[in-house]
Design an enzyme around this catalytic site. Structure first.
Site, mmCIF file in Angstrom:
data_model
loop_
_atom_site.group_PDB
_atom_site.id
_atom_site.type_symbol
_atom_site.label_atom_id
_atom_site.label_comp_id
_atom_site.label_asym_id
_atom_site.label_seq_id
_atom_site.Cartn_x
_atom_site.Cartn_y
_atom_site.Cartn_z
ATOM 1 N N GLY B 152 0.822 -1.201 0.000
ATOM 2 C CA GLY B 152 0.000 0.000 0.000
ATOM 3 C C GLY B 152 0.855 1.249 0.000
ATOM 4 O O GLY B 152 2.057 1.217 0.294
ATOM 5 N N CYS B 153 0.234 2.364 -0.335
ATOM 6 C CA CYS B 153 0.984 3.621 -0.450
ATOM 7 C C CYS B 153 1.471 4.108 0.911
ATOM 8 O O CYS B 153 2.649 4.463 1.067
ATOM 9 C CB CYS B 153 0.137 4.680 -1.137
ATOM 10 N N TYR B 154 0.595 4.123 1.906
ATOM 11 C CA TYR B 154 1.041 4.528 3.239
ATOM 12 C C TYR B 154 2.107 3.578 3.766
ATOM 13 O O TYR B 154 3.147 4.023 4.269
ATOM 14 C CB TYR B 154 -0.138 4.564 4.218
ATOM 15 N N SER B 157 5.596 4.270 2.592
ATOM 16 C CA SER B 157 6.209 5.487 3.138
ATOM 17 C C SER B 157 6.633 5.321 4.590
ATOM 18 O O SER B 157 7.417 6.105 5.105
ATOM 19 C CB SER B 157 5.226 6.654 3.017
ATOM 20 N N GLU B 323 6.934 10.466 -0.952
ATOM 21 C CA GLU B 323 6.852 9.612 -2.131
ATOM 22 C C GLU B 323 5.638 10.031 -2.947
ATOM 23 O O GLU B 323 4.762 10.746 -2.463
ATOM 24 C CB GLU B 323 6.688 8.142 -1.722
#
Lengths: 351, 351, 351, 351
Positions: B152-154, B157, B323
């Site tokens: 996932g994106c979170y 990061s 990001e």
């Protein structure tokens, strides 16, 4: 009609303050000063106010404590820190009451000022009489103050949510983290590359990590509330909105809540604590358990929204707040202080 | 030329993936599917790609595992969680390698999936073979994987900055806080009031507090790195940018640093740790002590920026990352995984 | 590998040009200059490029025609107008080919330059040899040019849609109106109050009405195409996006179209005209009758979108275009010119 | 205190109207309706108003002409066109005065309505008694109106600048072009992909070219002012701001101005014309020759800014206006009409 003046009215806070005072039914704005705009009318400097009756007659002037003291009973200082103190001293001496929006009189200690602002305090003898203008917390002292130091925008968004919990002994004084997101007007009206549209739009960035100047007043006020020295972690971020501060606070409850029952008990205490502190406050909006703060619901108003959640997984209390950095975080609460000082209804001109 | 296909190519991640694969010199995009756009050309659905040679001949089709397995060796799934699993099983059976951008195969435990996603896992038997596609961390396993669960994106990061510190024993596994700010594309291309321009512009708001679904994969991977169960605090916020995630992490160093010397020593260890982990990584940019991350410097690229500061006042380590949620946080790292799986140079099509 | 250099690489167009040249497979960027950034690496000035192999070795230097002429065959000038001419003369003398992104060599007449730019032209003797670098229109001349004057961003968005119609005699040369909307990067990276985030965000405004400098080159080129002197109305507006120009053109067809049949005939002619002119052009996208231009579909690309509508009610032809002001409107088309000059495929490094 | 109600209060215009009426010192908002929000309090639907005394007691209800007619003297309709007419007829019959913000009663001709809105007019018998609510133009008729059709946002920005010039015979009725830029709130609070944040942010696009529905009321009112049938060209564009319309008008003066003297004479006439028309109008701001309109100076106010320039090169008059589409373009001018209808000072609640 109380006569009021603003020194340094050309920045974003100054403009907001002009707007609030022009619309205020119990004051008359008799003077605005600005070195760079001296000689221009209000209409020329701020087209937004051009239809106000005063817009073509009220001229920006060079700042002069003597002249302003002859015109106004209350003088607002919307100047950079370090500069405000130069005007405060003579104005006070000449009998004016002063509401300073800069950081100059927020700290009780000249040493702390030097540590965070990197210079000697310009008027340390005034620090003792200054009142920190957080209306919901220091209302009584503001009433009779000659010199009000209006709080910073970040501190307001952090202090109002924490102080009641801290005073009630519900949260620990250690380990507090404040993560804040601010709109670009917080940087002021300064012609710097960093604040150009293209540099801020489609950009998100932290700055001043880990020692932002506002830490000094935040920790001073938290220490007062807790009755012990408080040191917190604070990270400000710049986000592409004109106005608004969203703060997320990570707090450790004094009471452990290992099961549903103890969690419910603690939740009830927190809820009561906030209701006692702010249930009757016109400018604090306590959100329900289904709602989280959103800056768009407070921008242009003097309201701060507060919501909180207990996290059973981590044992933490997360508190979130939203305010308009230029209103509740600056000019709005300065007017709120003025209302208190003058015996006006506290919401006059702010609803 | 390796033949590849995308199932569910009409969302923001799907569009980004189409762009990356069209520009990739070693693959041929042979099929794209979308229920709502079936029958339309690439040019019609995405005007941005209308000048590409394939734009008028590549038609969106109804998704069909059988047909796609006949056309492509590698199939990307850019579908909502719960739906992806339906296609993964038959595709794998038919011999395709699958890179799934949804959350369906990121967790090793079907129970954890149920706890966070509120439904039975649709294909629990595949969880064992899925590899979590964080290239910098699981490169070797990705190489031979048949099924890659792209992070996932979170989580991306958060995990990339913490894992090296955790593996090196430099930070405690307890008390970790992740405060993240995401652009609106992270919410997907969904016609919901909450994501209208007017509702997001000039707005900042936290959401999904305190239990966001991504916590499950973050904690799984942090626990793996730490060798013990890790529970963290995570607060996502929605901010008005199209793309970009900025994460601020609050960590407790294992080593106390009470004076300048111990602080310097710890700083040297952290610096070495990051250099060892990422000094040669093409998509991790370690910032120097004068620079902080800014999403505008990574948007449109597969790079994650990482900076850190020790705070002598609080004893904490603050780590910040930036990001592009659609590239490094989604489609870019999916292509990075593909490059690894196919034996291409890892940066092909990504620089 | 052709060696190229950029003088004045620190503005928005310069940054975009750096990016395009770094990614271009047939050139090597050997030097970048900038007075304010001299001595810094590419990585320091533009974090976005920090992962490029050259990022830590390519240093910004003070501009020097002599030195650059020893290093590069082609030199791009991304300087303010008036300054570019100072470098062009010695560079040309020393054998370099020059692509100037400023306005200095776009006009054939030094008098016209003086009228619009308010100063004597600094190198009038070079105006005769300069080629106006609108690739789709002046491709043949660009091929052998020693000095290319790359068009302005507004002119590109206006000229490409009009010139084919004008050359084909389909529209009148009189009464042309161009209404343009530009993103803020068009104003350059300048620390001025007018371009601060807070001043541009949530703001829309016209400027330079009625005589913007770009009128001079627009009218020069339209006059060339029409074979007679053309004077147009042009209104630029500033809108809160980073990049993108949207131009709406109001034109009077030579042929009256009073009924459905004559309207259809005229529409067919216009359609044919555009297809003949641009049907094979890789960077012009002719939209169909259901689609209108949108800057978001061209930003980051060298493409200009063009759509048109005949209005039976008013008898006018409305033509609309969208481009990225920094790419097709500046650096992209400069690279397109370079590709033509060097005999590369015209799309190299631009798709 | 006049009792007022709003039918359809959940859109952007409705929300703005609620805010204006809550703050208005001479009216009491007794009812708000909304099918989707029926049963919820004002505080729940609009957190922004949650601190107003009525916020927790005023409940949204299902719309009912009968009930509302028993509660309020004046009823505002903030409904989609076609729906408003259903309520207007019974409300008028029951004795209410109605201010309709939709397009239903703006046209005098039911045929024209059908041509532009694609359906039979639902209550053609009411068209004759409706007054077009452009206060500065139709003040006298509004005073006694039972049914006011409040103008559209685009029409307001176009009509107020042109009508005085047209009435004075200073500009031709032919060849008028209106190029308008609107914020996204103009599209309403609708969950459609086109209006998602990511689709609008960093995007600029024309739409509804060449025959937008608002043309019908614009041309009707211009024809009235000119005394002859007027047909204009109108191009709306969507730009990424929440609020604001910027309109640029291209007009042909009746009088030719070939030299400086005739240009000066014409300029004097235009200046006088505007001063006569609007010099005393509280909500029209005539800008000086150094200032151009900017939506940020009118957003949140009921003011329209107007500036103009004669272009000696083209012989045209360019007029520009800026307004807040939700205030002067919708709810603000509806309240202005109400003030006129009720005999209140026209600026009550609007300054």
């Amino acid at each position: 009609m109380k006569k009021v003046a603003i020194i340094g009215a050309s920045g974003y806070s100054g403009e907001e303050l002009v707007g609030l005072l022009l619309a205020h039914p119990q004051v008359e704005l008799v003077a605005v000063t600005s070195r760079q705009n001296a000689g221009q009318t209000l209409a020329q400097v701020f087209p937004r106010f051009a239809n106000h009756p005063l817009a073509k007659t009220l001229l920006f002037s060079e700042p002069s404590a003597e002249r302003l003291a002859g015109q106004a009973e209350i003088v607002f200082l919307a100047l950079p820190h370090g500069v405000a103190a130069e005007y405060a001293a003579p104005l006070l001496k000449l009998g004016c009451r002063v509401i300073d929006l800069s950081a100059d009189f927020r700290l009780r200690s000249a040493e702390l000022y030097k540590d965070f602002y990197g210079r000697e305090h310009p008027a340390p003898e005034l620090l003792r009489q200054a009142v920190y203008g957080l209306s919901e917390i220091h209302r009584a002292a503001i009433k009779d103050a000659r010199l009000v130091a209006s709080p910073g925008c970040y501190p307001t968004s952090i202090l109002l949510p924490i102080i009641p919990l801290s005073r009630a002994g519900l949260v620990k004084s250690t380990g507090i983290i404040a993560d804040s997101l601010s709109g670009v007007s917080g940087a002021g009206r300064k012609a710097e590359l960093d604040y150009l549209f293209v540099e801020c739009n489609e950009s998100v960035r932290p700055y001043a990590v880990p020692k932002h100047r506002h830490l000094s007043e935040i920790e001073q006020e938290l220490s007062l509330a807790a009755g012990e020295q408080v040191t917190i972690q604070f990270t400000p971020h710049l986000i592409p909105v004109n106005r608004g501060i969203l703060t997320t606070l990570y707090l450790a409850p004094e009471q452990h809540f290992g099961d549903a029952k103890s969690m419910q008990e603690l939740a009830a205490k927190i809820s009561d604590c906030y209701l006692n502190a702010y249930g009757q406050e016109p400018f604090v909006r306590l959100l329900d358990e289904k709602t989280l703060p959103d800056t768009k619901n407070v921008v242009g108003t003097n309201v701060i929204e507060i919501a909180w959640r207990l996290d059973g997984r981590t044992g933490r209390l997360v508190v979130m707040s939203a305010e308009d950095n230029l209103v509740k975080g600056a000019s709005g609460q300065a007017v709120q202080s003025m209302n208190i000082m003058c015996g006006f209804s506290e919401t006059t001109g702010l609803l």
